[in-house]
Design an enzyme around this catalytic site. Structure first.
Site, short mmCIF file in Angstrom:
data_model
loop_
_atom_site.label_atom_id
_atom_site.label_comp_id
_atom_site.label_asym_id
_atom_site.label_seq_id
_atom_site.Cartn_x
_atom_site.Cartn_y
_atom_site.Cartn_z
NE ARG A 158 -7.22 11.83 -1.58
CZ ARG A 158 -6.21 12.61 -0.98
NH1 ARG A 158 -5.96 12.27 0.21
NH2 ARG A 158 -5.28 13.45 -1.53
CG HIS A 215 -1.41 6.07 2.02
ND1 HIS A 215 -1.07 6.79 3.05
CD2 HIS A 215 -1.26 6.81 0.77
CE1 HIS A 215 -0.95 8.18 2.61
NE2 HIS A 215 -1.05 8.20 1.43
CB SER A 226 -0.78 12.23 5.04
OG SER A 226 -0.62 11.10 4.61
#
Ligand code: PNS
Length: 163
Positions: free
Chosen positions: A91, A18, A129
């Site tokens: 990604r 991030h 995450s």
């Protein structure tokens, strides 16, 4: 005219991936509003306040960043904040379908807000995450994937912090 982007997400917690996207986004926009979604269906590990605290610590050396939270539709929030764009990181191919669907839905809801996708550094392509939380839950070393403050908060959350 100031160019403003909203960088929305769960940030549960913020990762180096991030941070990398935010750094890249700062080269394109005058201001980035990092906005945590409050009414998520996902079961969050951290509260909104804890996530904000981790964002503040991870981004403390960057100017022109605002940390915020929002409820409801992202495009409504974007209009309210006079944002020109929604910033998202992409990604692997696996992200594409979800991101594509979300960007087209957002465009059909609000034509004036563009979605801008940026690709993070290769180092961060495989982190998220979720995988970081999974590793941290069993005391895996994730110190090179998050800011030291986030590493500390994860250790505390999973009961691995030193007394
Ligand atoms: O980090 P995440 O969890 O992938 O972020 C997802 C997020 C917050 C960008 C997305 O769930 C969102 O924008 N939610 C707000 C509700 C909304 O506007 N939905 C319409 C687009 S499908």
């Amino acid at each position: 005219m100031e160019r403003i982007a909203i960088y929305p997400g769960s940030f549960d917690p913020i990762t180096n991936g991030h941070i990398d996207i935010i750094k890249r986004g700062r080269k394109l926009f005058d201001k980035i509003i990092v906005a945590i979604l409050c009414n998520s269906s996902k079961n969050a590990l951290f509260t909104i306040e804890e996530r904000k605290e981790m964002l503040r610590n991870s981004l403390h050396d960057m100017t022109n960043i605002e940390i915020a939270s929002f409820d409801g539709l992202l495009v409504d929030y974007a209009v309210e904040r006079k944002a020109d764009a929604i910033l998202r990181g992409m990604r692997a191919i696996s992200d594409f379908e979800y991101e594509f669907q979300m960007a087209l839905m957002n465009r059909s809801l609000q034509r004036n807000v563009q979605t801008v996708f940026l690709i993070s550094g290769l180092k961060w392509i495989f982190i998220s995450s979720s995988v970081i939380k999974e590793a941290a839950r069993y005391n895996g070393d994730i110190s090179n994937m998050v800011h030291p403050f986030v590493d500390k908060k994860l250790k505390e959350k999973f009961g691995f912090s030193n007394p």
